[in-house]
Design a protein around this motif. Sequence first.
Motif, PDB file in Angstrom:
ATOM      1  N   LEU A  34      49.107  11.692  17.814  1.00 39.02           N
ATOM      2  CA  LEU A  34      50.355  10.935  17.734  1.00 39.02           C
ATOM      3  C   LEU A  34      50.259   9.647  18.546  1.00 39.02           C
ATOM      4  N   ILE A  35      49.694   9.745  19.747  1.00 37.73           N
ATOM      5  CA  ILE A  35      49.527   8.554  20.582  1.00 37.73           C
ATOM      6  C   ILE A  35      48.558   7.575  19.927  1.00 37.73           C
ATOM      7  N   MET A  36      47.520   8.112  19.285  1.00 38.96           N
ATOM      8  CA  MET A  36      46.562   7.254  18.579  1.00 38.96           C
ATOM      9  C   MET A  36      47.263   6.449  17.492  1.00 38.96           C
ATOM     10  N   SER A  37      48.164   7.091  16.761  1.00 34.49           N
ATOM     11  CA  SER A  37      48.894   6.382  15.705  1.00 34.49           C
ATOM     12  C   SER A  37      49.764   5.277  16.286  1.00 34.49           C
ATOM     13  N   GLN A  38      50.391   5.541  17.434  1.00 37.98           N
ATOM     14  CA  GLN A  38      51.234   4.526  18.062  1.00 37.98           C
ATOM     15  C   GLN A  38      50.398   3.365  18.590  1.00 37.98           C
ATOM     16  N   ILE A  39      49.216   3.665  19.131  1.00 33.15           N
ATOM     17  CA  ILE A  39      48.344   2.605  19.630  1.00 33.15           C
ATOM     18  C   ILE A  39      47.860   1.731  18.473  1.00 33.15           C
ATOM     19  N   ILE A  40      47.478   2.363  17.367  1.00 36.72           N
ATOM     20  CA  ILE A  40      47.039   1.591  16.199  1.00 36.72           C
ATOM     21  C   ILE A  40      48.160   0.689  15.702  1.00 36.72           C
ATOM     22  N   VAL A  49      56.707   8.851  23.029  1.00 40.71           N
ATOM     23  CA  VAL A  49      55.874   9.765  23.816  1.00 40.71           C
ATOM     24  C   VAL A  49      55.359   9.062  25.063  1.00 40.71           C
ATOM     25  N   GLU A  50      55.027   7.795  24.937  1.00 41.19           N
ATOM     26  CA  GLU A  50      54.543   7.032  26.084  1.00 41.19           C
ATOM     27  C   GLU A  50      55.567   7.010  27.204  1.00 41.19           C
ATOM     28  N   ASP A  51      56.813   6.708  26.861  1.00 36.49           N
ATOM     29  CA  ASP A  51      57.861   6.693  27.879  1.00 36.49           C
ATOM     30  C   ASP A  51      58.077   8.088  28.465  1.00 36.49           C
ATOM     31  N   GLY A  52      57.994   9.112  27.623  1.00 36.43           N
ATOM     32  CA  GLY A  52      58.177  10.477  28.103  1.00 36.43           C
ATOM     33  C   GLY A  52      57.123  10.877  29.118  1.00 36.43           C
ATOM     34  N   ILE A  53      55.865  10.498  28.858  1.00 36.16           N
ATOM     35  CA  ILE A  53      54.786  10.824  29.789  1.00 36.16           C
ATOM     36  C   ILE A  53      54.969  10.079  31.102  1.00 36.16           C
ATOM     37  N   TYR A  54      55.266   8.790  31.026  1.00 32.67           N
ATOM     38  CA  TYR A  54      55.441   8.014  32.255  1.00 32.67           C
ATOM     39  C   TYR A  54      56.651   8.494  33.057  1.00 32.67           C
ATOM     40  N   ILE A  83      56.234  15.297  16.733  1.00 30.53           N
ATOM     41  CA  ILE A  83      55.245  15.470  15.670  1.00 30.53           C
ATOM     42  C   ILE A  83      55.842  16.268  14.514  1.00 30.53           C
ATOM     43  N   ALA A  84      56.516  17.371  14.849  1.00 27.07           N
ATOM     44  CA  ALA A  84      57.106  18.202  13.797  1.00 27.07           C
ATOM     45  C   ALA A  84      58.144  17.420  12.998  1.00 27.07           C
ATOM     46  N   ALA A  85      58.975  16.655  13.715  1.00 30.41           N
ATOM     47  CA  ALA A  85      59.990  15.861  13.013  1.00 30.41           C
ATOM     48  C   ALA A  85      59.339  14.821  12.107  1.00 30.41           C
ATOM     49  N   GLY A  86      58.218  14.238  12.543  1.00 32.84           N
ATOM     50  CA  GLY A  86      57.545  13.237  11.731  1.00 32.84           C
ATOM     51  C   GLY A  86      56.830  13.810  10.518  1.00 32.84           C
ATOM     52  N   GLN A  87      56.560  15.121  10.519  1.00 29.95           N
ATOM     53  CA  GLN A  87      55.880  15.754   9.395  1.00 29.95           C
ATOM     54  C   GLN A  87      56.836  16.317   8.349  1.00 29.95           C
ATOM     55  N   VAL A  88      58.095  16.477   8.710  1.00 29.79           N
ATOM     56  CA  VAL A  88      59.063  17.017   7.747  1.00 29.79           C
ATOM     57  C   VAL A  88      59.196  16.120   6.512  1.00 29.79           C
ATOM     58  N   PRO A  89      59.271  14.790   6.646  1.00 34.23           N
ATOM     59  CA  PRO A  89      59.320  13.955   5.429  1.00 34.23           C
ATOM     60  C   PRO A  89      58.120  14.194   4.511  1.00 34.23           C
ATOM     61  N   GLY A  90      56.915  14.309   5.079  1.00 36.69           N
ATOM     62  CA  GLY A  90      55.748  14.588   4.253  1.00 36.69           C
ATOM     63  C   GLY A  90      55.816  15.962   3.625  1.00 36.69           C
ATOM     64  N   LEU A  91      56.379  16.906   4.333  1.00 43.68           N
ATOM     65  CA  LEU A  91      56.544  18.259   3.806  1.00 43.68           C
ATOM     66  C   LEU A  91      57.462  18.268   2.590  1.00 43.68           C
ATOM     67  N   GLY A 123      60.074   6.122   2.451  1.00 40.28           N
ATOM     68  CA  GLY A 123      60.982   4.983   2.509  1.00 40.28           C
ATOM     69  C   GLY A 123      61.436   4.616   3.897  1.00 40.28           C
ATOM     70  N   PHE A 124      60.874   5.259   4.927  1.00 39.46           N
ATOM     71  CA  PHE A 124      61.238   4.882   6.300  1.00 39.46           C
ATOM     72  C   PHE A 124      60.049   5.184   7.210  1.00 39.46           C
ATOM     73  N   ASN A 125      60.120   4.658   8.442  1.00 37.94           N
ATOM     74  CA  ASN A 125      59.025   4.781   9.410  1.00 37.94           C
ATOM     75  C   ASN A 125      59.078   6.140  10.099  1.00 37.94           C
ATOM     76  N   THR A 126      58.094   6.975   9.835  1.00 37.58           N
ATOM     77  CA  THR A 126      58.064   8.304  10.468  1.00 37.58           C
ATOM     78  C   THR A 126      57.473   8.251  11.874  1.00 37.58           C
ATOM     79  N   ARG A 127      57.069   7.071  12.359  1.00 38.08           N
ATOM     80  CA  ARG A 127      56.557   6.931  13.725  1.00 38.08           C
ATOM     81  C   ARG A 127      57.614   6.352  14.663  1.00 38.08           C
ATOM     82  N   ALA A 128      58.839   6.203  14.170  1.00 40.82           N
ATOM     83  CA  ALA A 128      59.934   5.703  15.013  1.00 40.82           C
ATOM     84  C   ALA A 128      60.357   6.796  16.001  1.00 40.82           C
ATOM     85  N   ALA A 129      61.380   6.499  16.801  1.00 44.26           N
ATOM     86  CA  ALA A 129      61.899   7.495  17.733  1.00 44.26           C
ATOM     87  C   ALA A 129      62.307   8.753  16.976  1.00 44.26           C
TER      88      ALA A 129
END
Length: 737
Positions: free
Chosen positions: A123-129, A463-468, A188-196, A201-207
């Motif tokens: 997930l962090i890799m996707s955000q960095i990309i 996730v970045e803010d959560g870790i920090y 991660i689970a929330a971001g996979q539900v649209p694919g499921l 039509g929207f950004n699954t990497r958003a908050a």
Amino acid sequence: MVTAERIAKRIVNYPDDPIPTVTTKQYIARYTPNPRRAVVDYVLSLFPILTWISRYNLGWFTGDVIAGLTVGMVLVPQGMSYATIATLPVQYGLYSSFVGVTIYCLFATSKDVSIGPVAVMSLIMSQIIAKVDHAHPKEFTGPEIAVTLSFICGFIILGVGLLRLGWIIEFIPAVAVSGYMTGSAISIAAGQVPGLMGISGFNTRAATYEVVINTLKGLPRTTLDAAWGLPALASLYIIRIVCERLSKRYPRWERPLFFISVMRNAFVIIILTIASWLYVRHRRSAKGTYPIKILGTVPRGFQAIGQPHIDPSLVKALAGQLPLATIVLLLEHIAISKSFGRINGYTINPNQELIAIGVTNTIGSCFGAYPATGSFSRSALKSKSGVRTPLAGLVSSVVVIVALYGLTPAFYWIPSATLSAVIINAVANLVATPPQIFTYWRVSPLECIIWWAAVLVTVFSTVEDGIYVSITTSIALLLLRVAFPRTAFLGKVTIRNGDSKETREVFLPLSNNGVNNAHVKVEPPSPGVLIYRFEESALFPNSARLNSEIVAHVKQNLRRGKDMSNVPLSQRAWNDPGPGRHGAQADQEANNKLPDLRAIVFDLSTVSHLDVTAVQALVDTRNEVERWADHAVEFHFATLLSPWIRRALLAGGFGTNGSTFVPTEIAIAQVHPYADSNFQQRSLGKRDSSSDLEAGDAKQPASYPEGFEPVVETNTPFFHFDLATAVKAAESGSLSS
């Protein structure tokens, strides 16, 4: 004649010092190992496999083969699934899977950990990309970013391990790790539900909260993909639940049922891939699309193998993301390896584990792998499968190679919705359970708040803010605990030992009776004696608290030695006005009723270190309370077992009966704090006995029965082995311990 040079010798503990204490040379010799032996041990420790490979046997081999095949069957679908989270082609997940399980066995100190792609790092890799692509549009590809990040992070972690700096990780508690992993799993689970469900039509990497809202809004747009996603998710849970219940009902079938549950990922993917192939193979549109979203072409073999190309401009673009990626790789792996070490009864070497991660990711960049670390789900699976040594990873790597070279044509037809189901099922295990959260609250409410903060920030931000947030709040809590330790003035309670008639005294805090039983009354010590406990090492962040609490307590509860009612205002100190003009006599009479301060006993049972600032605080405390009492006050120290603390206290003028010079300043100021020179001479006269100093010898120790020796030095009568002896000496006024 007492010369300054002679006094200096007594303070710094020269070899002719009659007061025995640890010297700097002895201290260094005790804690510094033989350099040559240390170098040899260090080199051998880099390759733990050398310590056990010569004892490898057929029994270990059987367990490793079973565990390796089991993990490999799970690693292949998970590796591809996690690559989709990282927004990378699925083959890069397989590259990371192969390198992780192959390299780790050579450097591992844990037999259970399985290194490879993991959900949180993906997930962090996707955000960095996404961030790099936004800052440098179409300048770098996703695989280039991933490989560069793997190389740099691996090199950093390898350096940390080689320099043996793994102890830094201990500053981040388990609760913080659990918090950000729970928040990440939810994201991660929330971001996979649209694919499921086939919703787009929207950004699954958003908050996370935005993804949930948009998913609910998009439910009417559900497509045929849901027919391959929902049954897959339901099957994964049904198989697991049925196997768990049957294993409890039929214990004899527990192990076969366990392997059936383990293989459910592969089983579901195989069945639904066949169903996908049967349904879509004749339904390709003119545009080359299919009715459902499938994986597509997966290149055969290692297509990205070779020397990694590290672009300096890309390194500069990644600079701000390196701390986050490095922290995640470190924390997740060390937390997992320590956990399985505790469960299975062995101890891991954190520094060596960091070396293993560093080498894995550095070499992985030559295979096109993206950052990999320890996986909780696969490590648990490996442990339950009966793994015997880290060589089980080589068996898993064979499974990955077979998949890369022999199964890539079949991967073409895997439904993307089925991979989403596999991801949701896998990350659900990372979410902390309600009983676990309740345990956090029972053990430490403040840390439970940190857990909730990490989860909420991750869900409502990134996730970045959560870790920090989890890390910074944990460090802030640590600093607060150091700066504001628990302290208490103690009293006595007499208890009986079991059924015997023997009694003894224990010491408990006076506030709130110090016990939960309201019928137990804690009695204060004798009038004029204070017992003080400081529940933390006395260091520069908290030493001021020690001084202020004792001085404030003395001024509020004990008699002032000098009658201030007859002292004119013009002769009083600017910051100590004393009683006012009206009622001065009454104030003095009330003061005379208070007990006279005779001694302060320090319980050092929880103090493991004193620094210069803390000793100066003790010196200041002595000066202030003696100025208040207008006479010398005994300072007793109990449970004083550390020779280094004894040395520090002796340097501050504590512990002896008049044979050591009493410094008034050991830190910064050079002016004597006493304004009254008469009081200075009167107060110091008792301690600074010139006859004792000129003699150059401490008092001869008392004779002891044959076979007995004193626990503490006889010429430091204010240092005591236990608290009871210290209190007794303070109350009796005796100077012998």
